[in-house]
Design an enzyme around this catalytic site. Structure first.
Site, PDB file in Angstrom:
ATOM      1  N   THR A   1       0.820  -1.220   0.000  1.00 37.04           N
ATOM      2  CA  THR A   1       0.000   0.000   0.000  1.00 37.04           C
ATOM      3  C   THR A   1       0.848   1.261   0.000  1.00 37.04           C
ATOM      4  O   THR A   1       0.508   2.244  -0.656  1.00 37.04           O
ATOM      5  CB  THR A   1      -0.923  -0.003   1.245  1.00 37.04           C
TER       6      THR A   1
ATOM      7  N   SER B   1       1.450  -7.441  -1.203  1.00 36.35           N
ATOM      8  CA  SER B   1       2.062  -8.550  -0.454  1.00 36.35           C
ATOM      9  C   SER B   1       1.123  -9.747  -0.311  1.00 36.35           C
ATOM     10  O   SER B   1       1.557 -10.839   0.050  1.00 36.35           O
ATOM     11  CB  SER B   1       2.555  -8.090   0.915  1.00 36.35           C
TER      12      SER B   1
ATOM     13  N   THR C   1       1.489  -4.626   4.068  1.00 38.03           N
ATOM     14  CA  THR C   1       1.286  -5.017   5.473  1.00 38.03           C
ATOM     15  C   THR C   1       0.639  -6.399   5.614  1.00 38.03           C
ATOM     16  O   THR C   1       0.786  -7.035   6.652  1.00 38.03           O
ATOM     17  CB  THR C   1       0.393  -3.989   6.204  1.00 38.03           C
ATOM     18  N   ASP C   2      -0.064  -6.846   4.575  1.00 39.12           N
ATOM     19  CA  ASP C   2      -0.885  -8.050   4.767  1.00 39.12           C
ATOM     20  C   ASP C   2      -0.080  -9.301   5.093  1.00 39.12           C
ATOM     21  O   ASP C   2      -0.519 -10.140   5.882  1.00 39.12           O
ATOM     22  CB  ASP C   2      -1.770  -8.289   3.539  1.00 39.12           C
TER      23      ASP C   2
END
Ligand code: ASP
Length: 333
Positions: free
Chosen positions: A12, A54, A85-86
């Site tokens: 992101t 990710s 971040t995932d």
């Protein structure tokens, strides 16, 4: 001035809207240009390894990141990896096994909101990540996010939307950052030269139990995978619906050389499968490994790393219970 290598991987933080959906598009250089304060902290060179969400990362991406850090290790004082971040907690855990004992900081960061949005956590997270990468006291793989420094083996994404996206599980925060000032509480161990590993066996599966679970699912996984992680309930244990069918599947899998790891789906405080009768029998099975206070993310990375090196049960047992980057603390074998 310190020299830091920034490794761009997407996420992101580097995303822009294409139509109504976000996708990673910005290069690390473009991210840096939006946070000029970083150029006052250190000299930065950039490598854009890939630009992916990710969600679509695989262990092959972890190998490429590790090779990039390894090949550039002597040229830089620290590393900042911008990442979605995932799956960042999985990458952080895996890198903790693939880059062991680094004295230099290897910092993962990202953001919940793209850097080009009016309201974003991208800039502060990047600046904080570089502050940590320039520190003499932050060592090894860590996530820097929302003013927290989290050990790579202990991180988990616990919020899907807000800026406080990551928590440190069963372990204190390494440090906090406030207005650019780093307050460090713990100094992880490191060695003069890190050890790098890029051999992984990715044939690892995970099953999360639900009440009334269809045991055939576990049977299927043990046929397909070299190692199966079972996320049980509470402190752990295998359910029994009037028979020992699940236990039999586990014993049978072990006799075929499969690795079974018991853990808990409860996020905090870890497992202790011996407490209840439903778990007691499994503890009598010495080949079943118990994860105690490790995160599932760390178990996954550790197993891939261990099975990339050995298939000998005694070696697997020894390596699994040998703490790496404080991944397991409260355990008994
Ligand atoms: N889906 C994005 C990713 O993991 C989410 C993020 O970066 O926050 O790449």
């Amino acid at each position: 001035m310190k020299s830091i290598l920034m490794i761009g991987t997407g996420g992101t933080i580097a995303s822009q809207l294409s139509g109504s959906a976000l996708s990673p598009q910005l290069s690390p250089e473009e991210l840096l240009a939006l946070v000029p304060a970083i150029s006052k902290l250190c000299r930065v060179e950039c490598i854009s390894l890939f630009n992916v969400d990710s969600t679509s990362m695989t262990p092959a991406h972890w190998v490429k990141i590790t090779q990039c850090v390894r090949d550039n290790y002597d040229k830089y004082d620290g590393f900042v990896i911008s990442h979605g971040t995932d799956t960042m907690a999985y990458t952080a855990a895996a890198l903790s096994y693939m880059i062991r004992g680094s004295r230099k900081p290897v910092i993962l960061t990202g953001a919940q909101k793209p850097i080009g949005f009016d309201s974003t956590d991208s800039k502060i997270n990047l600046l904080d990540a570089f502050t940590c990468a320039c520190s003499d006291n932050i060592c090894g793989v860590n996530i820097v996010f929302n003013g927290r420094v989290i050990l790579g083996t202990r991180a988990r994404k616990t919020r899907s939307k807000s800026y406080a996206a990551f928590s440190s599980i069963n372990y204190p925060y390494i440090a906090t950052l406030q207005d650019g000032v780093l307050m460090q509480y713990i100094k992880p161990e490191s060695s003069e030269r890190p050890e790098f590993s890029t051999e992984l066996d990715t044939n690892v599966g995970l099953i999360k139990l639900i009440p009334g679970i269809d045991f055939e699912l576990l049977q299927f996984l043990t046929e397909r995978k070299d190692a199966v992680i079972i996320e049980a309930f509470g402190v752990g244990g295998l359910p029994s619906y009037g028979d020992d069918k699940l236990l039999d599947i586990v014993i049978n899998a072990i006799s075929r050389g499969k690795i079974i790891i018991m853990t808990t789906q409860v996020q905090n405080e870890g497992s202790n499968v011996g407490v209840y009768q439903v778990g007691h029998k499994i503890r009598e099975c010495p080949q079943v490994l118990e994860a105690f206070d490790m995160t599932t993310e760390a178990i996954t990375g550790k197993l891939m790393w261990i099975l990339g090196q050995t298939r000998a049960p005694a070696q697997i047992h020894r390596l699994f219970y040998t703490p790496v980057a404080n991944d397991i603390l409260n355990y008994r074998t």
